[in-house]
Scaffold this motif. Structure first.
Motif, PDB file in Angstrom:
ATOM      1  N   ARG A  64      -3.462   0.833   1.536  1.00 42.95           N
ATOM      2  CA  ARG A  64      -2.583   2.059   1.760  1.00 42.95           C
ATOM      3  C   ARG A  64      -2.006   1.657   3.306  1.00 42.95           C
ATOM      4  NH1 ARG A  64      -5.548   6.696   2.438  1.00 42.95           N
ATOM      5  NH2 ARG A  64      -7.336   5.705   3.263  1.00 42.95           N
ATOM      6  N   ASN A 103      -1.597   8.362  -0.543  1.00 40.01           N
ATOM      7  CA  ASN A 103      -2.313   8.134  -1.787  1.00 40.01           C
ATOM      8  C   ASN A 103      -1.610   8.189  -2.821  1.00 40.01           C
ATOM      9  OD1 ASN A 103      -5.006   8.312  -0.232  1.00 40.01           O
ATOM     10  ND2 ASN A 103      -4.804  10.386   0.221  1.00 40.01           N
ATOM     11  N   ARG A 104      -0.361   8.298  -2.853  1.00 44.03           N
ATOM     12  CA  ARG A 104       0.358   8.340  -4.100  1.00 44.03           C
ATOM     13  C   ARG A 104       0.682   6.960  -4.347  1.00 44.03           C
ATOM     14  NH1 ARG A 104       5.874  11.290  -2.055  1.00 44.03           N
ATOM     15  NH2 ARG A 104       6.545   9.611  -3.762  1.00 44.03           N
ATOM     16  N   THR A 105       0.333   6.528  -5.812  1.00 45.98           N
ATOM     17  CA  THR A 105       0.306   5.256  -6.380  1.00 45.98           C
ATOM     18  C   THR A 105       1.649   4.452  -5.931  1.00 45.98           C
ATOM     19  OG1 THR A 105       1.009   6.305  -8.499  1.00 45.98           O
ATOM     20  CG2 THR A 105      -1.393   5.580  -8.257  1.00 45.98           C
ATOM     21  N   ASP A 106       2.822   5.139  -6.241  1.00 42.32           N
ATOM     22  CA  ASP A 106       4.156   4.212  -5.852  1.00 42.32           C
ATOM     23  C   ASP A 106       4.216   4.040  -4.260  1.00 42.32           C
ATOM     24  OD1 ASP A 106       4.304   7.163  -5.367  1.00 42.32           O
ATOM     25  OD2 ASP A 106       6.489   7.246  -5.233  1.00 42.32           O
ATOM     26  N   TYR A 107       3.310   4.413  -3.320  1.00 41.91           N
ATOM     27  CA  TYR A 107       3.270   3.950  -2.134  1.00 41.91           C
ATOM     28  C   TYR A 107       1.992   3.142  -1.668  1.00 41.91           C
ATOM     29  CZ  TYR A 107       7.454   6.394  -0.914  1.00 41.91           C
ATOM     30  OH  TYR A 107       8.770   6.898  -0.837  1.00 41.91           O
ATOM     31  N   VAL A 135       1.455  11.167   1.525  1.00 38.47           N
ATOM     32  CA  VAL A 135       2.003  10.100   0.569  1.00 38.47           C
ATOM     33  C   VAL A 135       1.139   8.727   0.676  1.00 38.47           C
ATOM     34  CG1 VAL A 135       4.185   8.778   0.859  1.00 38.47           C
ATOM     35  CG2 VAL A 135       4.433  11.096   1.522  1.00 38.47           C
TER      36      VAL A 135
END
Length: 158
Positions: A73, A83-87, A81
């Protein structure tokens, strides 16, 4: 295939995340932003802090084996943001066994890549924008059994 290699390349994925974050103006640690005479843009970021997380879970009803995931991360992003998989970068999914095995060997390429990034920084060129940043591994997190295995201990109690 080259596309597959890019997908598993931590540096490539990190570059994509930083480019999207700069474009969306989500990073508060921009040191400098300049337009160069040739029409190109230069963005210099302060140190990017990364967190490496390891966690295991049972993928089936079998209690002998389970699966572990490693996630990277970017801690400079807003908390919601991060912890969002796209980031997030998930470079390794590893088998976990109750038997003694060296799961840390699966992490060696990840740690080596992060070490190289710490030594040389990251420079990303996307279109007419160049993004430069220093990279630091800030923390390694995980549940107690996984961290014990990563440290070469095969029991979290001793």
């Amino acid at each position: 295939s080259p596309k597959l290699l890019k997908y598993f390349n931590i540096q490539y994925q990190l570059a994509g995340i930083l480019h999207a974050a700069v474009k969306a103006e989500m990073l508060e640690n921009q040191l400098a932003k300049a337009s160069l005479p040739n029409g190109k843009k230069l963005v210099r970021l302060d140190t990017i802090h990364l967190s490496l997380g390891v966690d295991g879970f049972n993928a089936t009803k079998a209690t002998v084996t389970s699966v572990g995931a490693v996630a990277i991360r970017v801690l400079n992003l807003p908390f919601g943001v991060q912890n969002r998989t796209d980031y997030m970068i998930i470079p390794v999914v590893l088998p976990i066994s109750k038997e003694k095995q060296n799961e840390a060997s699966f992490l060696r390429p990840v740690v080596d890549t992060l070490y190289r990034l710490e030594q040389g920084g990251l420079q990303v060129v996307v279109g007419n924008t160049t993004i430069m940043a220093d990279i630091r591994l800030h923390s390694i997190t995980g549940d107690t059994p996984q961290l014990a295995k990563m440290a070469g201990r095969f029991s979290h109690t001793g």
